[in-house]
Scaffold this motif. Structure first.
Motif, PDB file in Angstrom:
ATOM      1  N   GLN A 104       0.819  -1.221   0.000  1.00 54.35           N
ATOM      2  CA  GLN A 104       0.000   0.000   0.000  1.00 54.35           C
ATOM      3  C   GLN A 104       0.845   1.260   0.000  1.00 54.35           C
ATOM      4  O   GLN A 104       0.490   2.262  -0.610  1.00 54.35           O
ATOM      5  N   ASP A 151      -5.335  -0.963   7.183  1.00 51.65           N
ATOM      6  CA  ASP A 151      -5.740  -0.004   6.146  1.00 51.65           C
ATOM      7  C   ASP A 151      -6.110   1.336   6.780  1.00 51.65           C
ATOM      8  O   ASP A 151      -5.753   2.402   6.269  1.00 51.65           O
ATOM      9  N   GLU A 155      -4.342   4.854   6.118  1.00 45.36           N
ATOM     10  CA  GLU A 155      -5.150   5.972   5.620  1.00 45.36           C
ATOM     11  C   GLU A 155      -4.874   7.244   6.428  1.00 45.36           C
ATOM     12  O   GLU A 155      -4.761   8.335   5.875  1.00 45.36           O
TER      13      GLU A 155
END
Lengths: 159, 518
Positions: A104, A151, A155
Motif C-alpha cells: 500500500q 488499512d 489511511e
C-alpha cells in the motif's frame, strides 16, 4: 519542511542538551536520544560537538550512534509506522500485514514514501504479544491488526 | 456518591482502544449527569477481554469486556454502573476462571490499584517489605532472599540471593543496582505489565536490593519500544522521591537510595547483562567477556547487581511474608511463582501467574484454550526468540527450569507463543537465524558470521539444493554457535533452529517435491 539548519544553530541546541545531561553517569545515550528528539535525527555535525564535550573521539560517538537501531542519520517521514516482525505477531499473520502495508505504501522496510509522509520500520516486539499483530504509529500502540485496521492506520498517515 | 469505573492504561489495553473507551464513558456519564470517577488501572492480564472495564459495586468489582466505544451507550442503558447484566458482562472479575485459578504474588496489585497512587499501593500491602528490610541487618535481607529460592526471572535462573551476596561482600565506594527492563523477547510482556500496572513494587524491590547490598544508586534500563512504561516509571520515581521512599534517607533511615530511568535504543542484545552495562555507560552494546562478573565489576567497573524486573518485583512480598511463604510454592529447584505470558495464536492470551509445575499442555490447551484460529496447535515456542519450539508430543513437560532444560529447551522469561498448523517450521528456523544476524553485537564470530550462514543454509534447504548435506551443515553450524558464542544470543539461537529441525523434520523437505507430488 526542508529547513537547513545552520551549524551554529545545531551547535547551540546540541550544547544545551549536553549541558542538561552533564551530571549523568554514562551520558551518551541520553544525549543522543535528546538530539534525536530535538532534530528528528542525529546530524553529523552534532557528533563532533558531542565528542568534544565528552572527551571522546568522533569515531567513538559515531560507533555508538550507529550501533543502535533507534538513531537516524537522516530525518524520517512525518509519521513513523513500526510493524512488529517478531514470532508472536508472525503466529497471528503479522507477515501478511507487513506485506500489505509495504504494498500500500510502495516502500520496503526502512523506506519513506515519496511524499515524505510515512517511514516504515520493522520492530522486534512491542510487548503486545497477546493482542497481536501489533504496530506503533508515532509512539502510539495499535494491536489486533487485521486488514481493515492496518488499512485505517495507513489511511491516517499517508496523506 | 461517585461510582468508580476502571479502564486500564496498560499499553495492551491502549492498543485496542482503551483511551477512547474511557473518554466515551466520561462523556456519556456527563450527558446523563451521573457521578462517575474513572480510574486508569493496570491490566488484570486477560488480554482477550481488553479493554476490560470494571465497575466497583457493593459486592465487588464487576467486569465488562472487550468494550468498544460503540458499546458504551448500551452499557449505561443496561445499568453497568450497578453491575447489571450486559452481553459483554463477565461477572465478578475475580471469579473469571482465568483469574481465579492464579496465584498472584508478584502481580498481586496489578490491575487492581491506580498505578500512580502511593496511597493505593500502601493500602494494598505495598511498602511492608521495605519497612521490614530497613529494620533488618542487611545480611539477613540477603539470607531471606536466598532462602526464598528466588531465581533470576530474566531467563538464566541464577539464584538472586547469591548475586546479592557477592555484591554485598564486594568492597567499593560506590555500588549499583541495575534493573534489566530490556524485555526484548517476543511473547513476553510481564516486565511491561508490572511497570505500567504497579511501578512502585519495582521501586520498592530495588530499594530493598540497595539496602541489602550497600548500593545507593539504581538504574532501570528500559527498552525504548515501551514508551508507556517509561512514562509511568518516570512519574512513579518522582512520586516515590517526594514520598521519602527514595532519597538520602529512605523513610528517615540511615540508608540512602535513589534511582534513574534510562531508555534503551532498540538493540535486542542489550538485554544481555554485560552489553546492557556497556550501553548504560554510553558505549556500543557489545557483550563483555566474563569474568569479571558484574557483581564484582559492573557499571563503571564497580560492583553491580543486575536483576530482571520480575526478580526485583518479587522481593517485596518475600520480605513481607518471609522466605518460607514464597518457597512453599513451586516444584523441585524452581520455587515460588512464575508469571506465564500466553501469547500468539491463542484464544485466551494474557498473563497468568502461578506456581511452577503446570505442564505445557495444561497451559496451552487448558488455560489458553487452544488457538485463536480454532485450528490445531502445531508448535509452541517457549522462552522468546532463543527458546525451543515444542511439539504436542512434549506437552507433558512441566514448567520448571530443569525439566525444560532436560527437554532441550528453556523457560527463559516465561513467554509462550502458540502457533497453529499453518506454521512453517523451516521459515521459523530461518527467522531465528535472521534475527540473530540482525541483532548480533558482532563481538564473537560464531554469532556474527554463523547467523548469516544459517540464513543462507536455510534458503538452500528451501530451494532443495542438496538438502541432506545442508541439514548436516545446519546441525554442525548450530553446534558451533551453541558452544562457541560468548553470550546467549549466538549460544541459544540453535534452540529454535534445532528444535524445529528435530520435531518437525517434514518441514525441512524440499518444497519442489511437495509441489511435484500434488
Amino acid at each position: 519542511m526542508a529547513v537547513e539548519l545552520s551549524a551554529r544553530e545545531i551547535g547551540d541546541r546540541v550544547g544545551a542538551i549536553v549541558d542538561a545531561c552533564a551530571s549523568l553517569e554514562g551520558p551518551l545515550l541520553p544525549i543522543l536520544h535528546g538530539v534525536q528528539a530535538e532534530f528528528g535525527f542525529v546530524p553529523q555535525t552534532a557528533l563532533r560537538l558531542i565528542a568534544d564535550r565528552l572527551n571522546l573521539s568522533r569515531a567513538e560517538v559515531h560507533g555508538v550512534m550507529t550501533f543502535y537501531h533507534d538513531f537516524r542519520e537522516e530525518p524520517a517521514g512525518r509519521h513513523v509506522l513500526k510493524l512488529c516482525r517478531a514470532e508472536a505477531c508472525q503466529s497471528m499473520g503479522g507477515d501478511e500485514i507487513a506485506e500489505r502495508a509495504k504494498a500500500q505504501l510502495g516502500v520496503d522496510w526502512h523506506g519513506t514514501t515519496p511524499n515524505g509522509a510515512v517511514t516504515l520500520e520493522p520492530v522486534f516486539c512491542l510487548g503486545l504479544c497477546s493482542c497481536a499483530p501489533a504496530a506503533m504509529v508515532d509512539g502510539r500502540v495499535v494491536g489486533r491488526l487485521n486488514d481493515d485496521r492496518i488499512d485505517a492506520v495507513i489511511e491516517q498517515v499517508r496523506a | 456518591m461517585s461510582t468508580l469505573v476502571y479502564v486500564p492504561r496498560d499499553s495492551g489495553a491502549l492498543a485496542v482502544g482503551a483511551d477512547d473507551v474511557a473518554a466515551a464513558i466520561a462523556r456519556e456519564a456527563a450527558k446523563r449527569k451521573l457521578d462517575v470517577t474513572i480510574i486508569r488501572n493496570g491490566t488484570r492480564g486477560m488480554s482477550w477481554l481488553e479493554p476490560l472495564v470494571e465497575v466497583a459495586t457493593p459486592h465487588g468489582r464487576v467486569a465488562y469486556g472487550p468494550v468498544t466505544v460503540a458499546d458504551v451507550v448500551s452499557l449505561f442503558d443496561f445499568g453497568f454502573l450497578k453491575g447489571d447484566w450486559h452481553r459483554l458482562g463477565q461477572g465478578h472479575t475475580e471469579q473469571i476462571p482465568f483469574f481465579k485459578t492464579q496465584t498472584r504474588l508478584t502481580f498481586a496489585r496489578c490491575g487492581i490499584t491506580d498505578p500512580l497512587s502511593i496511597a493505593d499501593y500502601e493500602a494494598h500491602g505495598g511498602l511492608a517489605g521495605l519497612h521490614k528490610a530497613i529494620a533488618m541487618p542487611p545480611a539477613e535481607i540477603v539470607a531471606t532472599v536466598t532462602e526464598s529460592g528466588l531465581r533470576g526471572r530474566g531467563g538464566a535462573g541464577f539464584p538472586t540471593g547469591i548475586k546479592w551476596k557477592t555484591t554485598a561482600e564486594a568492597k567499593a565506594p560506590q555500588k549499583y543496582i541495575v534493573c534489566n527492563a530490556d524485555e526484548g523477547d517476543s511473547g513476553t510482556f510481564a516486565d511491561r505489565m508490572i511497570m505500567e500496572g504497579d511501578p512502585f513494587v519495582l521501586i520498592e524491590g530495588m530499594a530493598i536490593a540497595g539496602i541489602a547490598t550497600g548500593s545507593t544508586k539504581g538504574y532501570v534500563y528500559l527498552r525504548s519500544e515501551y514508551p508507556d512504561a517509561i512514562a509511568v516509571m518516570s512519574e512513579a520515581v518522582k512520586l516515590a522521591r517526594d514520598f521519602g521512599m527514595l532519597g538520602p534517607k529512605v523513610f528517615g533511615s540511615d540508608y540512602a537510595f535513589d534511582m534513574e530511568i534510562r531508555s534503551g535504543a532498540g538493540a535486542y542484545v542489550c538485554g544481555e547483562e554485560t552489553s546492557l552495562l556497556n550501553s548504560l555507560e554510553g558505549k556500543r552494546g557489545v557483550v563483555r567477556a566474563k569474568p569479571p562478573l558484574p557483581a564484582h565489576q559492573g557499571f563503571l567497573a564497580r560492583p553491580t547487581v543486575v536483576n530482571n524486573v520480575i526478580s526485583l518485583a518479587s522481593v517485596p512480598i518475600i520480605l513481607d511474608k518471609g522466605a518460607a511463604f514464597y518457597r512453599d510454592f513451586g516444584m523441585g529447584r524452581s520455587r515460588g511463582t512464575i508469571p506465564l505470558q500466553i501469547a500468539g495464536n491463542v484464544k485466551h492470551g494474557g498473563l497468568y501467574e502461578t506456581a511452577f509445575g503446570l505442564t505445557l499442555g495444561e497451559i496451552v490447551d487448558g488455560i489458553g484454550g487452544g488457538t485463536f484460529t480454532g485450528r490445531p496447535v502445531k508448535a509452541v515456542q517457549v522462552g522468546g526468540p532463543l527458546g525451543a519450539y515444542f511439539p504436542r508430543a512434549l506437552f507433558d513437560t512441566p514448567f520448571d527450569y530443569e525439566a525444560f532444560a532436560k527437554a532441550d529447551g528453556l523457560i527463559g522469561h516465561a513467554g509462550i507463543v502458540v502457533f497453529d498448523d499453518s506454521a512453517d517450521m523451516l521459515k521459523q528456523a530461518r527467522f531465528a537465524m535472521e534475527f540473530c544476524a540482525i541483532e548480533s553485537c558482532g563481538k564473537c564470530t560464531p554469532c556474527r558470521i554463523g547467523a548469516v550462514r544459517g540464513v543462507e543454509v536455510a534458503d538452500k534447504i528451501l530451494h532443495g539444493e542438496e538438502p541432506a548435506k545442508q541439514i548436516a551443515l545446519l546441525t554442525d553450524l548450530c553446534n558451533t554457535m551453541k558452544f562457541g558464542s560468548l553470550c546467549a544470543l549466538g549460544g541459544f539461537t540453535p534452540y529454535p533452529v534445532m528444535s524445529a529441525l528435530t520435531h518437525f523434520p517434514e518441514d525441512f523437505q524440499p518444497r519442489t517435491f511437495a509441489v511435484a507430488a500434488e
